[in-house]
Design a protein around this motif. Structure first.
Motif, PDB file in Angstrom:
ATOM      1  N   PRO A  85      -2.668  52.167  15.881  1.00  0.00           N
ATOM      2  CA  PRO A  85      -2.015  51.148  16.697  1.00  0.00           C
ATOM      3  C   PRO A  85      -0.693  51.668  17.280  1.00  0.00           C
ATOM      4  N   LYS A  95      -0.583  47.734  20.999  1.00  0.00           N
ATOM      5  CA  LYS A  95      -0.927  46.693  20.031  1.00  0.00           C
ATOM      6  C   LYS A  95       0.137  45.591  20.082  1.00  0.00           C
ATOM      7  N   ASP A  96       1.399  45.997  20.327  1.00  0.00           N
ATOM      8  CA  ASP A  96       2.512  45.038  20.372  1.00  0.00           C
ATOM      9  C   ASP A  96       3.720  45.747  20.979  1.00  0.00           C
ATOM     10  N   ILE A 124       1.229  45.260  11.073  1.00  0.00           N
ATOM     11  CA  ILE A 124       0.323  46.104  11.877  1.00  0.00           C
ATOM     12  C   ILE A 124      -0.211  47.274  11.052  1.00  0.00           C
ATOM     13  N   ASN A 175      -4.161  47.960  10.150  1.00  0.00           N
ATOM     14  CA  ASN A 175      -4.785  49.249  10.429  1.00  0.00           C
ATOM     15  C   ASN A 175      -5.418  49.848   9.185  1.00  0.00           C
ATOM     16  N   ARG A 218      -1.491  39.916  21.858  1.00  0.00           N
ATOM     17  CA  ARG A 218      -1.163  40.256  20.468  1.00  0.00           C
ATOM     18  C   ARG A 218      -2.326  39.914  19.538  1.00  0.00           C
ATOM     19  N   GLY A 222      -5.361  40.097  20.342  1.00  0.00           N
ATOM     20  CA  GLY A 222      -6.439  41.079  20.509  1.00  0.00           C
ATOM     21  C   GLY A 222      -7.302  40.981  21.747  1.00  0.00           C
TER      22      GLY A 222
END
Lengths: 248, 248
Positions: free
Chosen positions: A91, A113-114, A132, A136, B109, B111
């Motif tokens: 991520p 991812k962010d 996160i 993962n 966020r 997905g």
């Protein structure tokens, strides 16, 4: 004594977390190294360029990539595509400044991812990165179990195939030995011949045992002798089975 | 004749694309079914609720999921988390109205892969969905090749193990047969015994051939007889090897 090395895929799990920071901002580097990932369970790699980041990521598959925005970051974000093509699903969190001109929606479309806007509160950053990383690790664990399942299935199919093709030959060989010993009464068979027949029967029995042990192998643990090919570890199961037969 | 069924994992590839539409908006349903996915290479499933969508997605792993926003869509988007936990990596496109109150960053966020604002231009929508479907197919292809690699490795390791453990027994058995035939001159060995010895030698040779063929098996194609376990297909390779020996 043979030296056994366990090749079983290690599930890095809790013991080590690899963080890759691609950033030229020294304050952010210091913040992450000293305030977030200071414990020695984190292995933090800092690189200044996307090129180096890509190289590190593809060979190390880090648990998290922090990518510091620069003026041409939107173009730089194309490395996310290369990461994915290279089979790396780490991520990526984008690090931006408050007045940054980065288009967040574009960055999400490219696969981040962010993102985190700096300056940022330590607790906020910590919660975000830990969540996160945990997600993962959960994905990696799932993929690890999938791969193990594929391995076990492949091994069982191999052994079923082998048993299928060998079975007739082994049964026939067995029958031949019985005929051979029936045709020679013990008293008329010379000692060398009797001993040879006996040894052949034991060898045959052992072949059957190896096949039976391998067919029943459910857990996949690999070992290897020195520099040779990796093999399925059936040593203890086999020795148990062979000892059982001695006492039959 | 044995009935062989190929169990080789089919790569759905080009021939069929599964689309899941989770949406209650009839105009959008009609738009996608009639203007975008009208060719019969598309298999389009339309469901009205997240619950049904999740069920379909987890068992069918569609190539694309279109998710129509409703008033409580942000909460509904938590199904993305359940999809991922269930091992489904189908890309999700969020469908929203121009004045929708949906927080796009939140949705990313959670997905989503992308979003489309309606009303939308047909060409724009077509390009976007085709690009995302193509990327997903590429990922699936990569995963498929990874799984095949794991299978081939597992099979080769199984066979290395087997050869390792059987080798001593087979060599010893071979030696025993030589001793046995040397101890009996052909003229003094009774015909039954001679025939039995000859058959045993052939059986042993065949066992060695099966192992050699399996060790050299590089491509993994599975077959099965009737309802039995799947097996590696070595029939043609084996028959080639066995015929070769006949003419030696």
């Amino acid at each position: 004594m043979e030296q056994f090395i366990t090749l079983e895929e290690t599930n890095r799990g809790m013991e080590e977390t690899r963080i890759l920071i691609i950033d030229v901002d020294l304050r952010r580097q210091k913040f992450f190294k000293e305030s977030i990932f200071y414990e020695n369970t984190y292995q933090v790699e800092v690189v200044p360029s996307v090129k180096e980041g890509l190289e590190y990521a593809l060979s190390n598959k880090p648990d998290l990539i922090l990518f510091g925005a620069t003026e041409n970051s939107v173009q730089d974000l194309n490395f996310l595509n290369l990461l994915q093509k290279g089979g790396c699903s780490s991520p990526v969190i984008l690090l931006i400044e408050i007045n940054s001109q980065i288009e967040i929606v574009d960055a999400f479309r490219k696969g981040i991812k962010d993102f985190i806007t700096f300056p940022a509160d330590r607790e906020f950053v910590l919660q975000k990165v830990l969540a996160i990383i945990a997600q993962n690790k959960e994905n990696e664990r799932r993929e690890y179990l999938d791969r193990q399942l594929i391995r076990v299935e492949a091994i069982q199919i191999t052994m079923t195939t082998l048993s299928h093709y060998l079975n007739n030959y082994l049964t026939s060989l067995d029958g031949n030995f019985i005929l051979l010993s029936e045709n020679h009464q013990p008293e008329e068979m010379d000692p060398v011949c009797r001993e040879v027949l006996q040894k052949s029967k034991i060898d045959l029995q052992n072949i059957k045992t190896v096949i039976r042990v391998l067919v029943n192998t459910k857990s996949v643990s690999f070992t290897q002798y020195d520099d040779s090919m990796p093999m399925i570890d059936i040593r203890s199961a086999l020795s148990k089975e062979l000892n059982k037969e001695v006492y039959l």
